[in-house]
Each structure stands twice: as C-alpha cells, then as structure tokens.
Design a protein around this motif. Structure first.
Motif, short mmCIF file in Angstrom:
data_model
loop_
_atom_site.label_atom_id
_atom_site.label_comp_id
_atom_site.label_asym_id
_atom_site.label_seq_id
_atom_site.Cartn_x
_atom_site.Cartn_y
_atom_site.Cartn_z
N GLY A 167 22.76 10.22 45.71
CA GLY A 167 22.38 11.73 46.28
C GLY A 167 23.67 12.56 46.13
N ASP A 168 24.93 11.79 46.57
CA ASP A 168 26.23 12.73 46.60
C ASP A 168 26.57 12.81 44.92
OD1 ASP A 168 26.49 13.01 49.30
OD2 ASP A 168 28.46 11.90 49.29
N ASP A 169 26.40 11.73 44.23
CA ASP A 169 26.78 11.96 42.67
C ASP A 169 25.87 13.34 42.26
OD1 ASP A 169 28.46 10.50 40.48
OD2 ASP A 169 26.15 10.74 39.83
N MET A 170 24.60 13.17 42.34
CA MET A 170 23.61 14.18 42.06
C MET A 170 24.31 15.66 42.39
SD MET A 170 20.12 12.52 42.30
CE MET A 170 18.98 14.06 41.53
N LYS A 171 24.40 15.76 43.38
CA LYS A 171 25.15 17.07 43.78
C LYS A 171 26.35 17.39 43.03
CE LYS A 171 23.16 16.69 48.46
NZ LYS A 171 23.39 16.57 49.97
N SER A 179 12.51 17.99 37.07
CA SER A 179 11.63 16.72 37.41
C SER A 179 12.44 15.42 37.09
CB SER A 179 10.54 16.92 36.38
OG SER A 179 10.76 16.98 35.14
N ALA A 180 13.30 15.61 36.00
CA ALA A 180 14.15 14.40 35.82
C ALA A 180 15.17 14.03 36.80
CB ALA A 180 15.14 14.88 34.50
N SER A 181 15.66 14.94 37.70
CA SER A 181 16.56 14.81 38.95
C SER A 181 15.76 14.12 39.88
CB SER A 181 17.41 15.82 39.39
OG SER A 181 16.52 17.01 39.67
N ALA A 182 14.63 14.77 39.99
CA ALA A 182 13.72 14.20 41.05
C ALA A 182 13.18 12.75 40.87
CB ALA A 182 12.57 15.24 41.38
N THR A 183 12.71 12.47 39.90
CA THR A 183 12.51 11.14 39.60
C THR A 183 13.55 10.16 39.66
OG1 THR A 183 10.90 12.07 37.68
CG2 THR A 183 11.52 9.63 37.60
N ALA A 184 15.01 10.55 39.15
CA ALA A 184 16.07 9.62 39.24
C ALA A 184 16.35 9.29 40.86
CB ALA A 184 17.12 10.37 38.64
N LEU A 185 16.09 10.63 41.49
CA LEU A 185 16.55 10.30 43.04
C LEU A 185 15.54 9.40 43.67
CD1 LEU A 185 18.25 10.98 45.35
CD2 LEU A 185 16.84 13.13 45.70
N LEU A 186 14.37 9.39 43.30
CA LEU A 186 13.31 8.80 43.98
C LEU A 186 13.64 7.28 43.57
CD1 LEU A 186 9.83 10.67 43.49
CD2 LEU A 186 11.18 10.16 45.49
N ALA A 187 13.70 6.94 42.20
CA ALA A 187 14.45 5.62 41.66
C ALA A 187 15.38 5.10 42.39
CB ALA A 187 14.45 5.62 40.42
N ALA A 188 16.39 5.80 42.75
CA ALA A 188 17.57 5.24 43.26
C ALA A 188 17.24 5.11 44.98
CB ALA A 188 18.73 6.39 43.18
N LYS A 189 16.48 5.58 45.35
CA LYS A 189 16.10 5.71 46.82
C LYS A 189 15.39 4.41 47.31
CE LYS A 189 17.09 10.27 48.72
NZ LYS A 189 18.28 9.83 49.80
N PHE A 190 14.41 4.33 46.39
CA PHE A 190 13.33 3.29 46.74
C PHE A 190 13.19 2.01 45.79
CE2 PHE A 190 11.92 7.43 48.06
CZ PHE A 190 11.62 7.10 49.47
N VAL A 191 14.13 2.07 44.72
CA VAL A 191 14.08 0.74 43.95
C VAL A 191 15.53 0.09 43.87
CG1 VAL A 191 13.47 -0.27 41.59
CG2 VAL A 191 12.39 1.75 42.39
N PRO A 192 15.80 -0.58 44.98
CA PRO A 192 17.03 -1.35 44.88
C PRO A 192 17.62 -2.02 43.35
CG PRO A 192 15.59 -2.33 46.59
CD PRO A 192 14.76 -1.49 45.74
N TYR A 193 19.05 -1.74 43.03
CA TYR A 193 19.51 -1.98 41.92
C TYR A 193 19.04 -1.54 40.59
CZ TYR A 193 21.93 -4.83 38.26
OH TYR A 193 22.78 -5.06 37.20
#
Length: 212
Positions: A167-171, A179-193
């Motif tokens: 989240g910090d890196d995105m900011k 939509s690309a950033s939203a998908t990337a954030l969801l993946a990072a938050k809910f899919v470990p590694y």
C-alpha cells in the motif's frame, strides 16, 4: 547446535541448486523445510524495492538480517522506516540493482521460485514419501525444532508485512485510482507471496517517466 546446523544446511541448499546438481554432497534436509526456508528468504527479498524509498534506514541491511532474526527485526524496521509522503519522481536514473528490482521480471521470477518451493516441498527427495507423509513428518519437526517453528511464524508475519508495504509503495508511485491498481492491491492484501509477485510484475517502474 542442531538449530544452527539446520539453518546452515538450508543455506547451502539455497534455491535447491546443490540437491539437484550435486545431490551426493548436498545436506539432507526435510524437503518441506527446504521449501519453506527458500520461500521465506525469497519473499523477504521481494521487499528490496523499498530501498530507494528510505532515507532513515538501510533497507537492504534489514532485509539481509530478516532471514536470521526474523520477527525480531520486522517490528523495528516498521517503526524506523519513512512514512509515506509525496510520490517519488519517476523517470530518474537508476542503479543496476534498482533496474533489476524495478523490472517486471523481478516479480515474475519471484512467482516462479514460489512455485518451485511448493513443488519441492511436495515432490522433492522421494525418500520422504507421499505428500501426507511429508506434512505429518514436518509437523513433528516444527513441534520440536525452533527453526522450523520460526519460519512457520514468519509466513504469517510476512503476509501482514506484505499488505502494509505494498500500500505504501503504491502511494509513493502514484499507482492508484484505476482498475489495474485496485486489482494489484487486492492481490497483495489477500494472496500471500504470489500477490506480491503479481504486484511487482504490474506496477509502474520508477524508470518510466510519469504520464503527467
């Protein structure tokens, strides 16, 4: 001590090169333990992209210590690191290391290594039997060995660490609002590694000039 020997043996077998290329001299380590060790160390390396963004701490020094000090180094790093301020200007010259970690191939390679770690834990070293036997014997090992237990806990810590730092890196990159950033954030938050590997593959590189 047995704990130090196990950590050293896992290091010698890093990324499974010795067990595959020189099996006759490679230390014999439980394949699930080897897969877990490599997953944690590689996951840790995925945060190397923080290095350019920090002025108060030496990110690479902390990352080098994390595989050995694990949880004891995560919290100090989070407390000392710079908070998010303004986005980092994109398009500035990068060092060779920065070009490496800014490439989308950095994330793709991390993803491939993650698959290899899981495959090795499940199928490497045939003498350890089928998957159910491997899991049962590793559970017994984790209950009695501090290294195995510590790396198991690290998986949980890195999951939290990942969702916080992405989240910090995105900011800092201004990678928000589509939509690309939203998908990337969801993946990072809910899919470990693998969520981190995906994010590193699709985020805009600091080497690219800003669209503004």
């Amino acid at each position: 001590p047995a704990t130090l020997k196990l950590a050293l043996d896992c290091s010698i077998n890093f990324w499974f090169v010795n067990p595959v290329v020189l099996p006759q001299i490679a230390p014999n380590v439980h394949p699930v333990m080897e897969g877990l060790f490599n997953l944690v160390v590689t996951w840790d390396g995925g945060f190397a992209t923080e290095a350019r963004q920090q002025t108060r701490v030496n990110t690479l020094a902390f990352l080098a210590a994390m595989p050995f000090l694990t949880n004891a180094i995560y919290l100090p790093y989070l407390a000392l690191r710079d908070s998010v301020t303004d986005p980092i200007p994109r398009g500035s010259p990068l060092s060779a290391v920065e070009n490496l970690v800014e490439s989308p191939w950095f994330g793709r390679v991390l993803g491939l290594v993650g698959v290899l770690c899981l495959a090795w834990g499940a199928f490497g070293r045939q003498e350890y039997g089928e998957l159910a036997e491997r899991v049962a014997s590793f559970q017994a090992l984790a209950a009695s060995d501090r290294v195995a237990w510590a790396f198991s806990v690290d998986l949980l810590c890195l999951t939290v660490f990942q969702s916080f730092l992405v989240g910090d890196d995105m900011k800092r990159r201004g990678f928000e609002g589509d939509s690309a950033s939203a998908t990337a954030l969801l993946a990072a938050k809910f899919v470990p590694y693998f969520g981190l590997a995906y994010y590193l593959s699709v985020r805009p590189s600091l080497a690219e000039p800003s669209d503004e």
